[in-house]
Design a protein around this motif. Sequence first.
Motif, mmCIF file in Angstrom:
data_model
loop_
_atom_site.group_PDB
_atom_site.id
_atom_site.type_symbol
_atom_site.label_atom_id
_atom_site.label_comp_id
_atom_site.label_asym_id
_atom_site.label_seq_id
_atom_site.Cartn_x
_atom_site.Cartn_y
_atom_site.Cartn_z
ATOM 1 N N GLU A 132 10.773 15.152 -16.926
ATOM 2 C CA GLU A 132 10.173 13.813 -16.927
ATOM 3 C C GLU A 132 8.867 13.878 -17.691
ATOM 4 N N SER A 133 8.388 12.704 -18.075
ATOM 5 C CA SER A 133 7.076 12.620 -18.692
ATOM 6 C C SER A 133 6.324 11.458 -18.058
ATOM 7 N N LEU A 134 5.009 11.541 -18.106
ATOM 8 C CA LEU A 134 4.199 10.445 -17.580
ATOM 9 C C LEU A 134 2.956 10.294 -18.435
ATOM 10 N N ILE A 135 2.414 9.098 -18.380
ATOM 11 C CA ILE A 135 1.162 8.818 -19.069
ATOM 12 C C ILE A 135 0.062 8.901 -18.020
ATOM 13 N N PRO A 136 -0.877 9.837 -18.182
ATOM 14 C CA PRO A 136 -1.946 9.939 -17.181
ATOM 15 C C PRO A 136 -2.844 8.711 -17.221
ATOM 16 N N ALA A 176 1.788 5.065 -7.253
ATOM 17 C CA ALA A 176 1.324 4.106 -6.240
ATOM 18 C C ALA A 176 0.087 3.348 -6.699
ATOM 19 N N LEU A 177 -0.699 3.935 -7.590
ATOM 20 C CA LEU A 177 -1.886 3.246 -8.094
ATOM 21 C C LEU A 177 -1.506 2.117 -9.042
ATOM 22 N N GLN A 178 -0.290 2.160 -9.550
ATOM 23 C CA GLN A 178 0.153 1.135 -10.488
ATOM 24 C C GLN A 178 0.888 -0.019 -9.816
ATOM 25 N N LEU A 179 1.063 0.063 -8.499
ATOM 26 C CA LEU A 179 1.695 -1.037 -7.767
ATOM 27 C C LEU A 179 0.675 -2.134 -7.481
ATOM 28 N N SER A 180 1.132 -3.368 -7.486
ATOM 29 C CA SER A 180 0.259 -4.473 -7.093
ATOM 30 C C SER A 180 -0.001 -4.374 -5.589
ATOM 31 N N ASP A 181 -1.005 -5.111 -5.114
ATOM 32 C CA ASP A 181 -1.279 -5.129 -3.680
ATOM 33 C C ASP A 181 -0.041 -5.551 -2.891
ATOM 34 N N SER A 182 0.635 -6.608 -3.353
ATOM 35 C CA SER A 182 1.794 -7.103 -2.606
ATOM 36 C C SER A 182 2.942 -6.093 -2.620
ATOM 37 N N GLU A 183 3.183 -5.429 -3.747
ATOM 38 C CA GLU A 183 4.232 -4.411 -3.799
ATOM 39 C C GLU A 183 3.920 -3.260 -2.850
ATOM 40 N N LEU A 184 2.667 -2.807 -2.856
ATOM 41 C CA LEU A 184 2.275 -1.698 -1.992
ATOM 42 C C LEU A 184 2.318 -2.112 -0.524
ATOM 43 N N GLU A 185 1.831 -3.312 -0.209
ATOM 44 C CA GLU A 185 1.875 -3.805 1.181
ATOM 45 C C GLU A 185 3.313 -3.879 1.685
ATOM 46 N N GLN A 186 4.222 -4.343 0.842
ATOM 47 C CA GLN A 186 5.625 -4.448 1.242
ATOM 48 C C GLN A 186 6.189 -3.065 1.555
ATOM 49 N N ARG A 187 5.904 -2.092 0.716
ATOM 50 C CA ARG A 187 6.396 -0.738 0.944
ATOM 51 C C ARG A 187 5.810 -0.143 2.219
ATOM 52 N N LEU A 188 4.504 -0.271 2.375
ATOM 53 C CA LEU A 188 3.833 0.351 3.512
ATOM 54 C C LEU A 188 4.171 -0.316 4.839
ATOM 55 N N SER A 189 4.478 -1.593 4.820
ATOM 56 C CA SER A 189 4.789 -2.299 6.068
ATOM 57 C C SER A 189 6.248 -2.166 6.486
ATOM 58 N N SER A 190 7.056 -1.564 5.658
ATOM 59 C CA SER A 190 8.476 -1.391 5.965
ATOM 60 C C SER A 190 8.661 -0.441 7.146
ATOM 61 N N TRP A 205 -0.907 12.196 -9.829
ATOM 62 C CA TRP A 205 -0.176 11.165 -9.089
ATOM 63 C C TRP A 205 -0.671 9.805 -9.587
ATOM 64 N N THR A 206 0.233 8.980 -10.034
ATOM 65 C CA THR A 206 -0.166 7.688 -10.592
ATOM 66 C C THR A 206 0.671 6.509 -10.088
ATOM 67 N N PHE A 221 -7.132 1.901 1.942
ATOM 68 C CA PHE A 221 -7.187 3.222 2.555
ATOM 69 C C PHE A 221 -6.057 4.098 2.019
ATOM 70 N N TYR A 222 -4.864 3.521 1.867
ATOM 71 C CA TYR A 222 -3.750 4.271 1.302
ATOM 72 C C TYR A 222 -4.084 4.728 -0.121
ATOM 73 N N ARG A 223 -4.610 3.819 -0.943
ATOM 74 C CA ARG A 223 -4.950 4.193 -2.320
ATOM 75 C C ARG A 223 -6.013 5.297 -2.346
ATOM 76 N N TYR A 224 -6.978 5.216 -1.420
ATOM 77 C CA TYR A 224 -7.998 6.269 -1.323
ATOM 78 C C TYR A 224 -7.331 7.617 -1.028
ATOM 79 N N LEU A 225 -6.463 7.670 -0.018
ATOM 80 C CA LEU A 225 -5.783 8.915 0.333
ATOM 81 C C LEU A 225 -4.956 9.430 -0.842
ATOM 82 N N TYR A 226 -4.179 8.543 -1.421
ATOM 83 C CA TYR A 226 -3.294 8.897 -2.538
ATOM 84 C C TYR A 226 -4.103 9.466 -3.704
ATOM 85 N N ASP A 227 -5.209 8.827 -4.029
ATOM 86 C CA ASP A 227 -6.046 9.288 -5.136
ATOM 87 C C ASP A 227 -6.714 10.620 -4.819
#
Length: 187
Positions: free
Chosen positions: A171-175, A65-79, A62-63, A48-54
């Motif tokens: 800054e620069s980013l790769i889309p 949060a889409l590049q985080l693994s499930d565990s990395e994103l879960e850790q951030r969101l559950s903090s 915006w890229t 659901f977070y990835r859906y909102l973010y996208d």
Amino acid sequence: MSVADDTNKRLQAVVTRLQMEHEPARYPPMPLGQHLALMRVDNIPTHFYRYLYDRVGRDWHWTAALQLSDSELEQRLSSEANDVQVLYLDGAPSGFFELRDEDDSCRLVHFGLMKHAIGRGLSGWFLGCAIRAAWSRSKSRVTVETCTLDHPAALPLYQRAGFMPVERRDESLIPLSEEARRRALYR
């Protein structure tokens, strides 16, 4: 492995960091005549977070949060330091903001509306809701960053709300390619 597509050319952006050192005396009123709800999401599922973010950030590249693994994103969101609140318009998700406690301040990490909600007079009120929530978490300052790839109204909106620019950097980013975006969203 990153979900970024290295064959895409880099996009250049100027990032502006802004801060607010005093809570506003007043906040914009809720727009009349619209069916709105703002809900804090406890234990937000990563899909659901990835859906909102996208949906909010796709046009603005915006890229991260889409590049985080499930565990990395879960850790951030559950903090306990993190807070996600979702705006609903006519019963449908229409935007979100994400706050994160950082030392003695609160950072507005993400803020935005989905396409169908842009141009409906919601942004000032919705940003006011984010600022009020941030000040409930911090007593010293609230910070936010925006860049030249974001909606053109973002920087003026933040400044009208009382944020002051304190730093600018390049800054620069790769889309993400469409394929990389699909892989990120449908893990």
